[in-house]
Design an enzyme around this catalytic site. Structure first.
Site, mmCIF file in Angstrom:
data_model
loop_
_atom_site.group_PDB
_atom_site.id
_atom_site.type_symbol
_atom_site.label_atom_id
_atom_site.label_comp_id
_atom_site.label_asym_id
_atom_site.label_seq_id
_atom_site.Cartn_x
_atom_site.Cartn_y
_atom_site.Cartn_z
ATOM 1 N N SER A 1 0.842 -1.205 0.000
ATOM 2 C CA SER A 1 0.000 0.000 0.000
ATOM 3 C C SER A 1 0.880 1.258 0.000
ATOM 4 C CB SER A 1 -0.960 -0.056 1.198
ATOM 5 O OG SER A 1 -2.036 0.825 1.031
ATOM 6 N N HIS B 1 -7.377 -5.988 0.090
ATOM 7 C CA HIS B 1 -6.196 -5.135 0.200
ATOM 8 C C HIS B 1 -5.174 -5.693 1.193
ATOM 9 C CE1 HIS B 1 -3.921 -1.522 -0.340
ATOM 10 N NE2 HIS B 1 -4.079 -1.116 0.915
#
Length: 252
Positions: free
Chosen positions: A82, A231
């Site tokens: 991320s 994610h």
């Protein structure tokens, strides 16, 4: 930048995402430390690292380059999730000679829309001084509409204080820098070294519309998708994620 070193061999630096700390990629680090010198870092404004006013990716890349030089190695393998993936990409683009390989987990080299308003609201409204235990903190996060998985992740940054609790991260600094964190600057060149993007099959962080931006900046890129993950792919299917990463960085 605060960091922990383990193992021996070529240097691998693990870079966590927003609101995290150096423990986020600990399982991957354990997997790699038999063959690599593993450096897990607290990104600036996170964990035990210094608080800074700016988190633009150029300055974060500068900090990474400084760390690589301080480690006294010619180059390092960078692995980031991320926001950490963006830091790894920015370092590879501005300091390609310092990055031997690059692994980016579930993020693209593009600007994103704001998607953490609810999280910031929950973190800022946490009654830190009055908290008795983590169960109470979790209930607060849930009442603010934060899902359990995200809440459990965020509460890893909660630490006991003299009275109540406090955040390990610099919450004020992260909010002030948020526009830079979701942005992506224009870099002059591209990164020609070996590069792997790993995305979660259920995540919307890396989509077909990002393909061109990835190819332009990282023309040698290989891509893997881990189905059944979002994610937080490295936490949801760690065995598969760790194997994919290890296979890539050990390949000639």
């Amino acid at each position: 930048m605060h960091h922990v070193i383990s193992g021996q061999g070529p240097v691998v630096i693990l870079i966590h995402g927003l609101f995290g700390d150096l423990d986020n990629l600990k399982a991957l680090g354990k997997e790699l430390e038999e063959q690599f010198t593993v450096v897990r870092i607290d990104v600036l404004n996170h964990g035990c690292s210094p608080q800074v006013a700016s988190m633009c990716y150029e300055s974060l890349a500068d900090a990474m380059a400084k760390l690589i030089r301080e480690l006294d190695c010619k180059e390092a393998i960078l692995i980031g999730h991320s926001m950490g993936g963006k830091i790894a990409m920015a370092t590879a683009l501005n300091y390609p000679h310092l990055v031997s390989k690059l692994v980016v987990a579930d993020i693209a080299p593009v600007a994103y829309q704001s998607r953490h308003d609810k999280v910031f609201a929950a973190l800022e409204s946490m009654p830190l001084n009055d908290l008795k235990d983590r169960r109470q903190a979790l209930a607060h996060m849930q009442s603010c509409g934060v899902d359990d998985g995200t809440a459990q992740f965020l509460l890893k940054s909660l630490t006991r204080a003299e009275q109540g609790f406090s955040w390990k991260m610099n919450l004020e600094g992260l909010k002030a820098s948020y526009a830079d964190i979701i942005d992506w600057p224009t870099f002059s060149g591209n990164y020609q070294g070996p590069c792997l993007f790993v995305r979660g099959g259920d995540s919307d962080y890396v989509t077909a519309e990002h393909r061109q931006a990835i190819m332009i900046q990282f023309p040698t890129v290989k891509a893997k998708t881990i189905e059944g993950t979002g994610h937080w792919l490295h936490a949801q299917k760690p065995a598969i994620f760790n194997r994919i990463v290890k296979d890539f960085i050990t390949a000639d």
